[in-house]
Design an enzyme around this catalytic site. Structure first.
Site, PDB file in Angstrom:
ATOM      1  N   LYS A 188      -7.530   7.493   8.909  1.00  0.00           N
ATOM      2  CA  LYS A 188      -8.967   7.307   8.720  1.00  0.00           C
ATOM      3  C   LYS A 188      -9.724   7.559  10.019  1.00  0.00           C
ATOM      4  CE  LYS A 188     -10.448   3.620   6.186  1.00  0.00           C
ATOM      5  NZ  LYS A 188     -11.201   2.386   5.803  1.00  0.00           N
ATOM      6  N   ASP A 218       0.392   3.329   4.190  1.00  0.00           N
ATOM      7  CA  ASP A 218      -0.578   4.091   3.410  1.00  0.00           C
ATOM      8  C   ASP A 218      -1.662   4.692   4.291  1.00  0.00           C
ATOM      9  OD1 ASP A 218      -1.603   1.582   3.989  1.00  0.00           O
ATOM     10  OD2 ASP A 218      -2.265   1.128   1.950  1.00  0.00           O
ATOM     11  N   ARG A 260      -4.746   0.511  -7.394  1.00  0.00           N
ATOM     12  CA  ARG A 260      -3.532   1.117  -6.811  1.00  0.00           C
ATOM     13  C   ARG A 260      -2.956   2.192  -7.726  1.00  0.00           C
ATOM     14  NH1 ARG A 260      -1.997  -1.824  -2.271  1.00  0.00           N
ATOM     15  NH2 ARG A 260      -2.237  -4.088  -2.375  1.00  0.00           N
ATOM     16  N   GLY A 301       0.773  -1.238   0.000  1.00  0.00           N
ATOM     17  CA  GLY A 301       0.000   0.000   0.000  1.00  0.00           C
ATOM     18  C   GLY A 301       0.805   1.289   0.000  1.00  0.00           C
ATOM     19  N   PHE A 338     -14.134   3.420   2.445  1.00  0.00           N
ATOM     20  CA  PHE A 338     -13.096   2.560   1.887  1.00  0.00           C
ATOM     21  C   PHE A 338     -12.333   3.338   0.819  1.00  0.00           C
ATOM     22  CE2 PHE A 338     -10.861  -0.777  -0.211  1.00  0.00           C
ATOM     23  CZ  PHE A 338     -10.434  -1.518   0.880  1.00  0.00           C
ATOM     24  N   ASP A 377      -5.572  -0.176  -2.357  1.00  0.00           N
ATOM     25  CA  ASP A 377      -6.276  -1.126  -3.222  1.00  0.00           C
ATOM     26  C   ASP A 377      -7.578  -1.619  -2.630  1.00  0.00           C
ATOM     27  OD1 ASP A 377      -4.969  -2.699  -1.125  1.00  0.00           O
ATOM     28  OD2 ASP A 377      -5.704  -4.425  -2.265  1.00  0.00           O
ATOM     29  N   ASP A 406      -5.876   2.687  10.112  1.00  0.00           N
ATOM     30  CA  ASP A 406      -7.296   2.333  10.234  1.00  0.00           C
ATOM     31  C   ASP A 406      -7.523   1.826  11.657  1.00  0.00           C
ATOM     32  OD1 ASP A 406      -9.884   1.494   9.896  1.00  0.00           O
ATOM     33  OD2 ASP A 406      -9.500   0.171   8.211  1.00  0.00           O
TER      34      ASP A 406
END
Ligand code: IMP
Ligand code: MG
Length: 173
Positions: A127, A96, A163, A41, A150, A157, A99
């Site tokens: 996030k 990346d 990506r 990611g 999302f 991805d 979460d």
């Protein structure tokens, strides 16, 4: 399924350059920064970031996976070993997105257990989602906050797709 643009490429580029400056200033005392890029990611983010990092550095990658079919398993699997020994190193882990926070927590813990002198974290996206109780609350360096959607594009991805999209987008199912 539709894609909604959250952060256009020009805004990403400007902020990544700014973030490289922030990391550089916060690493002025570091003789050799050890950048660890979490695959897959963070690949595109890290490629743009390190080319603007004005600090002597080494680069390594770590393949980790915590997501299976779009939901978090709560487990973080290390799919590759590091090539450089973390012992005594000043490390910056690049991912990346933050979460649940488990991936970064596990990776940073394991680098510290392996003897790293200092481990800091850098994420493209933070996030607005509930963190796991054991998860990392926030990264040391964050480019953007994003809503609890999302996210795909700029390296992120959905089952290995999207990506390559140049903008950061939300995937609406
Ligand atoms: P965490 O361990 O729950 O913080 O998740 C971090 C990892 O899950 C990231 O490195 C991503 O690979 C993946 N991930 C979490 N949220 C998203 C998303 O919205 N889109 C794509 N990948 C995500
Ligand atoms: Mg990832």
């Amino acid at each position: 399924m539709t894609l909604e643009c959250l952060i256009p490429r020009e805004v990403v580029a400007r902020r990544v350059a700014e973030l490289a400056g922030e990391i550089g200033r916060a690493s002025a005392d570091v003789a050799d920064l050890s950048v660890v890029v979490l695959l897959n990611g963070a690949l595109i983010f890290a490629a743009d970031l390190v080319r603007q990092l004005n600090v002597p550095l080494t680069m390594d990658t770590l393949a980790v996976a915590s997501y299976e079919q779009g939901h978090s398993t709560g487990l973080v699997a290390f799919r590759s070993p590091l090539k450089l020994n973390p012992e005594g190193r000043d490390m910056l882990v690049v991912d990346d997105i933050l979460d649940s926070g488990l991936t970064l927590r596990r990776v940073m813990d394991s680098l510290r257990s392996a003897g790293a002198a200092r481990v800091r974290s850098c994420v493209l996206l933070d996030k607005a989602a509930p963190r796991h109780p054991e998860g990392l609350a926030r990264a040391d360096f964050t480019a953007f906050q994003v809503p609890d959607k999302f996210i795909v594009g700029y390296g992120l991805d959905a089952d290995e797709r999207y990506r390559n999209l140049p903008d950061v987008m939300a995937l609406i199912r």
